[in-house]
Scaffold this motif. Sequence first.
Motif, mmCIF file in Angstrom:
data_model
loop_
_atom_site.group_PDB
_atom_site.id
_atom_site.type_symbol
_atom_site.label_atom_id
_atom_site.label_comp_id
_atom_site.label_asym_id
_atom_site.label_seq_id
_atom_site.Cartn_x
_atom_site.Cartn_y
_atom_site.Cartn_z
ATOM 1 N N LYS A 148 0.792 -1.079 0.039
ATOM 2 C CA LYS A 148 -0.116 -0.056 -0.009
ATOM 3 C C LYS A 148 0.774 1.226 -0.076
ATOM 4 N N THR A 149 1.894 1.265 0.863
ATOM 5 C CA THR A 149 2.838 2.445 0.831
ATOM 6 C C THR A 149 3.997 2.408 0.033
ATOM 7 N N ALA A 150 4.263 1.359 -0.439
ATOM 8 C CA ALA A 150 5.400 0.887 -1.115
ATOM 9 C C ALA A 150 6.787 1.074 -0.450
ATOM 10 N N GLU A 151 6.706 1.136 0.942
ATOM 11 C CA GLU A 151 7.897 1.124 1.727
ATOM 12 C C GLU A 151 8.600 -0.395 1.686
ATOM 13 N N GLU A 152 9.719 -0.290 1.690
ATOM 14 C CA GLU A 152 10.431 -1.678 1.386
ATOM 15 C C GLU A 152 11.738 -1.543 2.454
ATOM 16 N N PHE A 153 12.020 -2.809 3.084
ATOM 17 C CA PHE A 153 13.135 -2.822 4.014
ATOM 18 C C PHE A 153 13.767 -4.132 3.420
ATOM 19 N N THR A 154 15.157 -3.937 3.125
ATOM 20 C CA THR A 154 16.004 -4.962 2.849
ATOM 21 C C THR A 154 17.036 -5.434 3.443
ATOM 22 N N PHE A 155 17.187 -6.713 3.778
ATOM 23 C CA PHE A 155 18.405 -7.085 4.537
ATOM 24 C C PHE A 155 18.850 -8.485 4.084
ATOM 25 N N ALA A 156 19.966 -8.861 4.578
ATOM 26 C CA ALA A 156 20.731 -10.075 4.235
ATOM 27 C C ALA A 156 20.800 -11.137 5.426
ATOM 28 N N SER A 157 21.005 -12.389 5.279
ATOM 29 C CA SER A 157 21.261 -13.367 6.073
ATOM 30 C C SER A 157 21.969 -14.539 5.463
ATOM 31 N N ARG A 158 22.874 -14.909 6.301
ATOM 32 C CA ARG A 158 23.608 -16.321 5.809
ATOM 33 C C ARG A 158 23.463 -17.338 6.734
ATOM 34 N N SER A 159 22.479 -18.201 6.712
ATOM 35 C CA SER A 159 22.348 -19.268 7.491
ATOM 36 C C SER A 159 22.155 -20.538 6.895
#
Lengths: 268, 633
Positions: free
Chosen positions: A246-257
């Motif tokens: 709806k708001t087009a807000e985005e959060f990006t992160f990484a993981s190595r598991s």
Amino acid sequence: MNKNNYKQNLYRRGMEKRGQTTAYIILAIVIVVFGIIVYFLYPRIGSILGTDTQPGDYMKACIAPAVDEGLSIISKQGGYIDPEGYILYQGQKVKYLCYTTHYYQPCYVQQPLLVSHVEKELSEYLESKARTCINDLKKYNEERGYEVIGGNTVDVDVSITQKVVGVTVTAPITFKRDSTQEFRTFKFGKASEMYSLLMTAVSIVDFESTYGDSETMIYMQYYPELQLRKNKLIDGSTVYSIKNVKTAEEFTFASRSLAWPGGLGFTA
Amino acid sequence: MKIEKSVIAALLVLVVLTAGVIAATNDPERVGTTDVTVCCQKTVSGLLCQDVLENECATDSEFALPTSCESTGPCDPGYCYDSEEGTCLDNVPQMVCNNEGGTWSSDKPAACNLGCCILGDQAAFVTLVRCKRLSSFYGLDTNFDPDSESAAQCILQAKADEKGACVYEEDFEKTCKFTTRSACDPDSLNGHSQTDTSGGNLFENVGGTTDGTGEDTAGDSTSGDTTSGEDVQPSPTGCQNIAEGIEFCPGMLCSAEELNTNCGPTKDTMCVEGKEEVYFKDTCGNPANIYDASKVNDDTYWTYIIDKAESCMPGSANIDSQTCGNCYYLLGSYCGASGIGAAKPTYGTNVCIDLNCPASDMTGGVKRLHGESWCGFDTDRDFSFQENAQSYEDNVAKSFKEALASLHSGGGIGADFKGSDVPVGSKFYRYICSHGEVLVEPCADFRQEECIENNVAGYSEAACRVNRWQDCTAIYTKLDCENTDQRDCVWLEGIQYVLMGGLSNGTVLDKSSLAAAKEEIKKFKSGDRELGGCVPKTPPGLKFWGTEEGDNAEAASICSQANAMCPVTYEKGLVGGGWECVENCECLDEGLQLQRAQLCMAMGDCGPKVNYIGSSGRTAGYKIFEEDLKKKK
């Protein structure tokens, strides 16, 4: 009406239409130029027009773009302005919120208390901007004939809660002219879904650190406004993007598991 | 008298060379299982508490201990509790947690125990402190049940809470809020600006009513100051007195005329967070019943709550319907603002928007519902059935026959034979239809995960699942091999598929290899082994490239498990004539050699395989050579 008159009328109408078109073009240019002037001069426009801009409005107009900018950087880089321990993904530094060097093992959390951290990170990012804004405000009011006292210490506090990113700039400052106006804090709130994006990230990190992987579908099923993208890379890293449609807000992160090697991974 | 000559015919397998696609990374640290590592507080790339090679520790690292981080005090992983948000994370190094202001403990603390948090008609399965935090967001009293066993049970608990009109006085005016019975109390009404919390929630993220978002929300604003009741109006039928000046009318809407509140019907509609349907909105901003254009002036429809199943067009998606807002999330419709070019509703601005994905190449040529997921692979693959052991064997046999026929007719063996079903560099994907868009989720590289798909009544669900191929070649009986509880392997029947356990190093045969082969033969005689080979159902990818010596050693060792030798006996008469094969002559047959090549490819990225764009390697991928066995004796 004879043939000549008819032609003359047509010609006149054509000229009128051309004249109208020219007028519209001029009007459009005037509007665009006015818009550009307002854009570049705001919040000083009040001063130019001879009306005083309230200090609160001034500060809000001054710092709001920096809030947007800070949130934009932070949300693309896993909650950090200048991350360490990141993966370069599509030209962007993306912070590992959970990482292990090993194959076959779940990751160690790199950033617990994510919301507090992002608040702190954004506060630090805004501090220099807030200082500039306060100095501009002092200058602006001095130009308006005010005596300005204080405004030398500036502290920024960011609070990210459900649907709101709140910014409090603490900078005790007094303006004196006919009367005295004292200000201690300037508060600004921005509607944002960042809090729920961060809490979803925390939940994913919890799955990653406990089980080694997470299932994106459950989030999308329970939260219809969320869209999750998950990209597993060849080195065992996973890059997540959580988006509020709806708001087009985005959060990006990484993981190595629970990374898998090529083959059995008995050699480095 | 005859002269004997023993010849070894062996298929030696070389790894197919192909171009791997490597993601561009800044290459943070990672280690192999054989590296000697230290526990480093901070690595050169800024990662905390990692087991890395000593030279990968940052110069400002507080320590680099010659032990694993798991057994190093400051890096000991445990639970980290965030007392502000009320969340817990597992596997957090002690110092990382403490430095960030969390509370670390090696065992799970009581504060991390989950329970059911009721928030109006929503629920969240969270900790007590988290429940308090969420309740404070909505101005609700904390309603926490520590005995709730699961998220599903928790959601049911929330659904059980009765809904209705909560009538109270505000600014000397009788007003109303549509909410649950438990949320209809002075504390919840006081300072509460939200009207409804709704929808089931597994973890948290509960929300209030969303009817447009203001760009500029004052952080410290509060509203809804409730005055204490003075003369309470006589209760309409069914309404119950909750507190002084507050009544709860179950099953009724705030717009009901008999409630005598300042809330009345409108022709406007709204979306409610966590709810799929479009709702009528009353003059106080409360949601009423599901939008039905034919009921806009129907007093009864504005008085009592009508169930979804009794509203307009139940069980349909009602996508872009101008008259009915009974959206159905499972069929891919959800309340949303009517977009440009989309159908305009008769009343209001909200419709059931379409979340489904139109047919395209990515959807497999069929329309997909929102939330549907399906499998993909780098080459064509049929996921409509899950390949079982029998079908795998059939495919192997078919592929072999075709290749042999092609070979006999003078043609090459072709890409179909060369492992084009699982080419080098290929991997599985999961596709997801979300909000009208197809998302692509790759499964793990090297085919360490495979995609599985289940289709029930046209609705497909897929998942990436770990490929348990690792111990296949160590299994010697069909029953064990095809035990799907333990591994993902298949049994190839026949002596031609017998694995000889990495016989030779791939280039020469030595005495130890021969001795090992003899040992294996003994197992067949004792019954410990059956004639056949256990191979991965989905051959894994192998790391067969690298810049340093030994980089591809593991790939070579996995592939070499398909190496084989076959003693062939030749005879030659004393007088005239040439050598003639008299024993194990089938080993010289190109058919058997093809089957060994198949076995080789089943090991992983081995043998004459093609890569995922159909190109063959620079070499044949395997080698057959003869050696005089007599010399080895």
